[in-house]
Design an enzyme around this catalytic site. Structure first.
Site, mmCIF file in Angstrom:
data_model
loop_
_atom_site.group_PDB
_atom_site.id
_atom_site.type_symbol
_atom_site.label_atom_id
_atom_site.label_comp_id
_atom_site.label_asym_id
_atom_site.label_seq_id
_atom_site.Cartn_x
_atom_site.Cartn_y
_atom_site.Cartn_z
ATOM 1 N N TRP A 101 25.110 74.320 141.417
ATOM 2 C CA TRP A 101 26.401 75.179 141.484
ATOM 3 C C TRP A 101 26.560 76.224 140.089
ATOM 4 O O TRP A 101 26.860 77.455 140.934
ATOM 5 C CB TRP A 101 28.314 74.853 141.585
ATOM 6 C CG TRP A 101 27.627 73.538 142.967
ATOM 7 C CD1 TRP A 101 27.375 72.499 143.247
ATOM 8 C CD2 TRP A 101 28.296 74.162 144.260
ATOM 9 N NE1 TRP A 101 28.220 72.077 144.008
ATOM 10 C CE2 TRP A 101 27.910 73.025 145.020
ATOM 11 C CE3 TRP A 101 27.505 75.082 144.627
ATOM 12 C CZ2 TRP A 101 27.610 73.142 146.591
ATOM 13 C CZ3 TRP A 101 27.796 76.054 146.147
ATOM 14 C CH2 TRP A 101 27.666 74.673 147.109
ATOM 15 N N ASP A 155 34.287 76.826 136.061
ATOM 16 C CA ASP A 155 34.309 76.863 137.284
ATOM 17 C C ASP A 155 34.983 75.070 137.408
ATOM 18 O O ASP A 155 33.563 74.193 137.144
ATOM 19 C CB ASP A 155 33.062 76.288 138.270
ATOM 20 C CG ASP A 155 32.857 75.839 139.285
ATOM 21 O OD1 ASP A 155 33.882 75.349 140.311
ATOM 22 O OD2 ASP A 155 32.120 76.088 140.786
ATOM 23 N N LYS A 203 38.191 70.150 147.477
ATOM 24 C CA LYS A 203 38.098 68.864 146.816
ATOM 25 C C LYS A 203 39.243 67.993 146.673
ATOM 26 O O LYS A 203 39.583 66.996 147.135
ATOM 27 C CB LYS A 203 37.381 68.706 145.607
ATOM 28 C CG LYS A 203 36.155 70.181 146.103
ATOM 29 C CD LYS A 203 34.959 69.605 146.861
ATOM 30 C CE LYS A 203 33.803 69.559 146.650
ATOM 31 N NZ LYS A 203 33.479 70.923 147.477
HETATM 32 N N1 PMP Z 1 31.411 75.028 143.135
HETATM 33 C C1 PMP Z 1 31.318 74.093 142.642
HETATM 34 C C2 PMP Z 1 31.785 72.716 141.477
HETATM 35 C C3 PMP Z 1 31.311 73.209 144.366
HETATM 36 O O1 PMP Z 1 31.484 71.608 144.426
HETATM 37 C C4 PMP Z 1 31.865 74.082 145.324
HETATM 38 C C5 PMP Z 1 31.173 73.859 146.646
HETATM 39 N N2 PMP Z 1 30.964 72.339 147.363
HETATM 40 C C6 PMP Z 1 30.885 75.413 144.967
HETATM 41 C C7 PMP Z 1 31.239 76.101 143.614
HETATM 42 C C8 PMP Z 1 31.580 76.437 146.408
HETATM 43 O O2 PMP Z 1 32.791 76.172 146.836
HETATM 44 P P1 PMP Z 1 32.447 77.013 148.715
HETATM 45 O O3 PMP Z 1 32.200 76.234 148.753
HETATM 46 O O4 PMP Z 1 34.351 77.115 148.181
HETATM 47 O O5 PMP Z 1 32.006 78.634 148.418
#
Ligand code: PMP
Length: 362
Positions: free
Chosen positions: A103, A172, A196
């Site tokens: 990510w 994040d 989450k």
């Molecule tokens: N950052 C993290 C740590 C994630 O786990 C995720 C998605 N699982 C994201 C960003 C991306 O998020 P989204 O699917 O809401 O765009």
């Protein structure tokens, strides 16, 4: 299943059962209003009260200082990959990125569109560790230093806040949000997609220090602009009112369950159960992540003794009601996600299943 519960179809054992039941009870008539929240005007008094309450609960739970705004934004975590860069990069035109997993790698790639994004240590081929801070090369001129507190796919979690000599930190926290106390004052921006740990997909919580608001690059779409969002208290356009309302219910539940300290204790206990089951298997289960940065939220592991064992493990687990244990499609294997909604009981059941499966093969 809401909030990616490990035991998706076994609601009675799911912590969030009470939340879901409450949402069901209020679905047709919210608090005697004669309406469902999803029917309400986002400018009406009833919804506005919900909206304010959600933001206040978030502030209380995380002890967010007064000089921080709490924004509710669209676009998920991915939206913030862009928003962070567009809102903050303008100060010096460059930013530092610590890439510790899938990510943060995506966020780094996105940031390159808006300025000069530097890697603070070389990108690893496989994400299994976090280099010590002594190995980080920070640019004192960076507009911000970015990292991902918990890498959901790779199971790599920070247990320290980097020292950045006054450069604002952007973090994040999508997959470990509200799972342990956090000193918000150490950060410039903290953001998390709700889906989450705190609510249904569709809303992103962004906690931003006030002095960092109002410096967006000129082409920043208003919908991703922190200043525009803050000015209208996150109702510049129609927000996902129902998502926000459900998130408020989760916050209320979390407060009842011992708040952030309760969640921290709970996630520590749960993750230790699974890591212990891995350790006790003498290599039958294998977690590639360094012990010092193993995630409390996502425990990835492999079974390498036989190519068919992982598939068999997942099938058997699912038959016993343990869902969604498959590793992320990019890495394969098995991953136990132990988000706040997963109970200790649920986790004990999984640990017991892991032991039984291991014994049946040895
Ligand atoms: N950052 C993290 C740590 C994630 O786990 C995720 C998605 N699982 C994201 C960003 C991306 O998020 P989204 O699917 O809401 O765009």
């Amino acid at each position: 299943s809401l909030l990616m519960g490990l035991f998706g179809n076994n609601l009675i054992s799911c912590f969030l059962y009470k939340v879901l039941l409450q949402v069901q009870n209020q679905l047709l008539d919210y608090g005697g209003s004669g309406m469902s929240v999803m029917e309400m005007s986002h400018r009406g008094a009833t919804y506005l009260k919900i909206h304010e309450d959600v933001i206040k609960r978030c502030r209380d739970i995380l002890k967010v200082p007064d000089n921080y705004k709490i924004l509710l934004m669209p676009g998920g975590g991915t939206g913030q990959f862009s928003a962070v860069a567009m809102n903050l990069m303008g100060k010096t035109g460059c930013a530092d990125y610590a890439v510790t997993g899938a990510w943060s790698a995506k966020a780094f790639k996105e940031a390159q569109k808006y300025g000069k994004a530097n890697l603070v240590f070389p990108k690893a081929e496989k994400f299994t560790t976090i280099p010590n801070q002594s190995e980080w090369k920070l640019d004192p001129n960076a507009s911000y230093v970015y990292y991902c507190d918990n890498e959901t796919v790779d199971g790599v979690e920070f247990n320290f806040i980097p020292e950045t000599n006054g450069v604002p930190i952007v973090c994040d926290m999508s997959s470990n949000f509200m799972s342990r106390p956090v000193d918000v004052s150490k950060f410039g921006v903290i953001y998390a997609g709700a889906q989450k740990n705190v609510g249904p997909a569709g809303i992103t919580v962004v906690i931003v220090r006030e002095d960092l608001i109002g410096h967006a690059l000129p082409f920043t779409p208003s919908i991703l602009d922190y200043a525009a969002t803050a000015k209208d208290n996150s109702i510049a356009n129609t927000p996902p009112t129902f998502c926000i309302y459900v998130m408020g219910q989760v916050f209320e539940w979390l407060q009842r369950k011992g708040g952030i300290e309760g969640m921290a204790k709970h996630s520590q206990e749960k993750s230790q159960l699974i890591y212990k089951a891995i350790e006790d298997s003498k290599g039958f289960y294998f977690c590639p992540v360094d012990a010092k940065c193993r995630s409390r939220m996502n425990v990835p592991f492999r079974i390498t003794a036989n190519v068919d064992y992982e598939k068999e493990f997942l099938e058997k687990a699912e038959k016993q009601g343990m869902m969604q244990l498959k590793g992320h499609r990019s890495v394969g294997g098995i991953r136990a996600s132990l988000y706040n909604a997963v109970t200790l009981e649920n986790t004990e059941t999984l640990a017991k299943f892991m032991r039984e499966f291991y014994e049946s093969k040895n």
